[in-house]
Design a protein around this motif. Structure first.
Motif, short mmCIF file in Angstrom:
data_model
loop_
_atom_site.label_atom_id
_atom_site.label_comp_id
_atom_site.label_asym_id
_atom_site.label_seq_id
_atom_site.Cartn_x
_atom_site.Cartn_y
_atom_site.Cartn_z
N GLU A 317 -1.31 -4.87 0.61
CA GLU A 317 -1.73 -3.46 0.51
C GLU A 317 -3.23 -3.67 1.16
N ALA A 318 -3.67 -4.75 0.78
CA ALA A 318 -5.24 -4.90 1.16
C ALA A 318 -5.18 -4.92 2.73
N ARG A 319 -4.16 -5.58 3.32
CA ARG A 319 -3.99 -5.70 4.82
C ARG A 319 -3.99 -4.26 5.45
N THR A 320 -3.11 -3.35 4.71
CA THR A 320 -2.87 -2.06 5.41
C THR A 320 -3.70 -1.10 4.86
N ALA A 321 -4.76 -1.30 4.03
CA ALA A 321 -5.64 -0.18 3.40
C ALA A 321 -6.46 0.02 4.42
N ASN A 322 -6.71 1.60 4.27
CA ASN A 322 -7.52 2.23 5.32
C ASN A 322 -9.10 1.57 5.39
N PRO A 323 -9.52 0.88 6.48
CA PRO A 323 -11.01 0.29 6.48
C PRO A 323 -12.16 1.18 6.31
N LEU A 324 -11.84 2.53 6.54
CA LEU A 324 -13.13 3.61 6.22
C LEU A 324 -13.33 3.71 4.56
N THR A 325 -12.18 3.89 3.98
CA THR A 325 -12.33 4.46 2.55
C THR A 325 -11.72 3.28 1.63
N GLY A 326 -11.23 2.20 2.08
CA GLY A 326 -10.38 1.24 1.00
C GLY A 326 -9.47 1.76 0.34
N LEU A 327 -8.83 2.94 0.52
CA LEU A 327 -7.81 3.47 -0.17
C LEU A 327 -6.37 3.03 0.43
N PRO A 328 -5.28 2.92 -0.43
CA PRO A 328 -3.92 2.29 0.16
C PRO A 328 -3.58 3.32 1.27
N GLY A 329 -3.00 2.47 2.41
CA GLY A 329 -2.47 3.06 3.29
C GLY A 329 -1.09 3.50 3.43
N ASN A 330 -0.40 3.61 4.52
CA ASN A 330 0.91 4.55 4.51
C ASN A 330 1.91 3.46 3.91
N ALA A 331 2.12 2.27 4.02
CA ALA A 331 3.00 1.40 3.47
C ALA A 331 2.95 1.41 1.94
N SER A 332 1.89 1.36 1.48
CA SER A 332 1.56 1.82 -0.04
C SER A 332 2.05 3.14 -0.50
N ILE A 333 1.64 4.09 0.35
CA ILE A 333 1.94 5.36 0.05
C ILE A 333 3.55 5.50 -0.08
N GLN A 334 4.13 4.99 0.93
CA GLN A 334 5.75 5.04 0.90
C GLN A 334 6.36 4.35 -0.23
N ARG A 335 5.83 3.28 -0.64
CA ARG A 335 6.43 2.78 -1.63
C ARG A 335 6.04 3.24 -3.04
N GLU A 336 4.87 3.92 -3.14
CA GLU A 336 4.55 4.65 -4.61
C GLU A 336 5.56 5.79 -4.63
N MET A 337 5.79 6.56 -3.59
CA MET A 337 6.52 7.75 -3.76
C MET A 337 8.06 7.33 -3.88
N GLN A 338 8.59 6.13 -3.21
CA GLN A 338 9.96 5.84 -3.45
C GLN A 338 9.89 5.29 -5.03
N ARG A 339 8.95 4.81 -5.58
CA ARG A 339 8.92 4.25 -7.06
C ARG A 339 8.89 5.69 -7.78
N ARG A 340 8.22 6.28 -7.74
CA ARG A 340 8.31 7.70 -8.44
C ARG A 340 9.50 8.48 -8.51
N ILE A 341 10.17 8.59 -7.20
CA ILE A 341 11.40 9.02 -7.08
C ILE A 341 12.48 8.50 -7.79
#
Length: 505
Positions: A317-341
């Motif tokens: 997650e840290a490796r793929t976080a957006n460097p500008l904002t530090g927020l989770p990037g696409n890999a983490s977003i996909q994982r979180e959406m799938q977790r909720r589904i």
């Protein structure tokens, strides 16, 4: 200091630590012997232990050892210095002992013995009123996380002796990260462990543990279902009592098994299992987690393997976080959406996108454009804190595109708050410039006072089949509608096309 606890966070240990904790804090050193360690090296470790005046407790769990140091002066810098000096001394003694053993017993060693050390500090003033149990657990987890990262190849320059080893480690990491799944279930960590029938004798179980020193637990299974767990440490403590052997040696395992062992389904996300495992009573904190599929036992996972997996996921997650904002990037977003589904509970998705951001960059420069993106990220984070909802997730898709996942019922209210907060703060990014109009991507002037915010609000009822691809398609559709409204606005719809409403500031 002669007391050793074969288990972490027992009552006696906590009582001893608490006496020193309030006087300035406790330092934690986690040590793991990575390969078969010669007796002469272990003796060096014992020597080091005896030399540490500030050492008030140490615990052993298999290959892992934990040392707890106190600072009698009550000064944080003194404790940190003592911790670092102790670690440096330990490393120096170990390296010398390993080298001497290699010279004396070259044929007995397969490669170079190695070890990993991690450390952390727990201060009473930094825990916001948390109990010593919670504070020490966090310190232990942080120290052990350093050990895990060491084993994953993230070693410092002093510990990397050859450039070739560095390159090999980096290649291994890249191979791992390229194959990290976006969604990890606990079933992927299931390992085979010994199973016994409830009528099996305690003596049989004891002999099994004795002949297999690396096995720490056994599962009691009846008709394919796990009904209990026996940890080696707990059984030994029971038998070591005054009447332990005559009372239990020839009795059925069912008499001593833990009937409240944690049992989880194989499809449960690792993140969720961590929460369940860490919520257990302290006496069960390091017990195996039993894994089933369709109520049938398929294997078990140790807390160690679960924490290692979580560390790897967090590193990714840290490796793929957006460097500008530090927020989770696409890999983490996909994982979180799938977790909720997969959880099957209703939730909503808010996509945030700036209007006329290209015009803003062209007029005010990329540096100011980056500042505006960071401002939008802060707006999302601030609004997410309204109501204290901890399960909200915010991700940075890229550029000026963001996403928020929430299970709040009043998600439209959340959108109105986002729009109001953005509009009230965006004007400061124009400086003293007067902005009566903007220019769209086609070069056409639009009568509008600067950049606005468009939100796409998608809801899911938790029952209709859903995929991340469907969410992405629905977001593109609703986003186009929201951008068609002049000014900051949102459009609400379910993920399958039924429009639920819209609004603007």
């Amino acid at each position: 200091m002669n007391e050793i606890s074969y288990g972490l966070l027992d009552k006696t240990m906590l009582h001893r630590l608490q006496e020193n904790w309030h006087q300035g804090g406790i330092g934690v050193i986690a040590l793991q012997l990575l390969q078969g360690t010669p007796v002469s090296v272990v003796e060096v470790l014992d020597e080091w232990v005896m030399e540490q005046e500030g050492l008030i407790w140490h615990s052993t769990m298999g290959d892992d050892r934990f040392y707890f140091l106190a600072c009698g002066l009550g000064a944080s810098k003194e404790l940190e210095l003592r911790l670092q000096v102790g670690i440096d001394e330990l490393k120096m003694k170990f390296c010398k002992a390993f080298e001497a053993n290699r010279i004396a017993n070259v044929k007995e060693l397969d490669g170079k013995p190695d070890f990993a050390v991690g450390h952390a500090v727990s201060y009473p003033s930094a825990v916001n009123g948390r109990s010593i149990e919670a504070s020490m657990y966090e310190a232990i987890k942080e120290a052990y996380g350093m050990v895990v990262r060491f084993r994953s190849g993230e070693r410092d320059e002093q510990q990397e002796q050859e450039q070739q080893e560095q390159q090999q480690t980096q290649q291994q990491q890249e191979t791992y990260f390229s194959n990290v799944p976006s969604y990890v279930t606990i079933g992927s960590l299931a390992k085979t462990v010994p199973i016994f029938a409830p009528g099996s004798l305690v003596s049989d179980l004891s002999r099994m543990f004795e002949s297999n020193p690396h096995i720490q637990g056994a599962v009691v299974v009846q008709e394919g279902r796990p009904i209990g767990l026996v940890m080696k440490e707990n059984m030994n403590q029971l038998l070591a009592g005054q009447f332990g052997l005559p009372l239990y040696w020839n009795r059925a395992i069912a008499r001593i098994m833990d009937k409240e062992a944690l049992v989880v389904d194989a499809e449960l996300p690792v993140e969720q299992v961590v929460q369940l495992a860490m919520a257990r009573d302290i006496s069960r904190l390091y017990h195996l987690v039993l894994i089933t599929r369709g109520d049938k036992f398929v294997g078990a996972a140790s807390v160690r393997s679960i924490l290692e997996c979580m560390t790897q996921l967090r590193t990714e997650e840290a490796r793929t976080a957006n460097p500008l904002t530090g927020l989770p990037g696409n890999a983490s977003i996909q994982r979180e959406m799938q977790r909720r589904i997969d959880a099957g509970r209703p939730f909503t998705i808010i996509y945030a996108d700036l209007d006329y951001f290209k015009w803003f960059n062209d007029c005010f420069g990329f540096s100011q454009g980056d500042a505006l993106i960071r401002f939008l990220a802060s707006v999302l984070q601030e609004v997410a804190q309204v109501g204290g909802k901890r399960d909200d997730f915010i991700g940075h898709i890229g550029g000026d595109d963001f996403i928020m996942l929430t299970d709040r019922l009043e998600s439209e209210k959340l959108c109105r708050l986002l729009l109001a907060r953005f509009d009230s703060g965006v004007r400061s990014y124009y400086g003293s410039a007067h902005v009566p109009s903007v220019v769209d991507r086609s070069g056409v002037a639009v009568q509008q006072e600067g950049v606005t915010l468009s939100l796409s609000l998608l809801s899911w009822n938790g029952t209709m089949p859903l995929t991340t691809a469907i969410i992405s398609q629905a977001a593109a559709r609703v986003k186009k509608q929201a951008k068609g409204i002049r000014g900051s606005a949102y459009v609400a719809s379910d993920v399958f096309g039924e429009q639920l409403g819209e609004g603007m500031t």
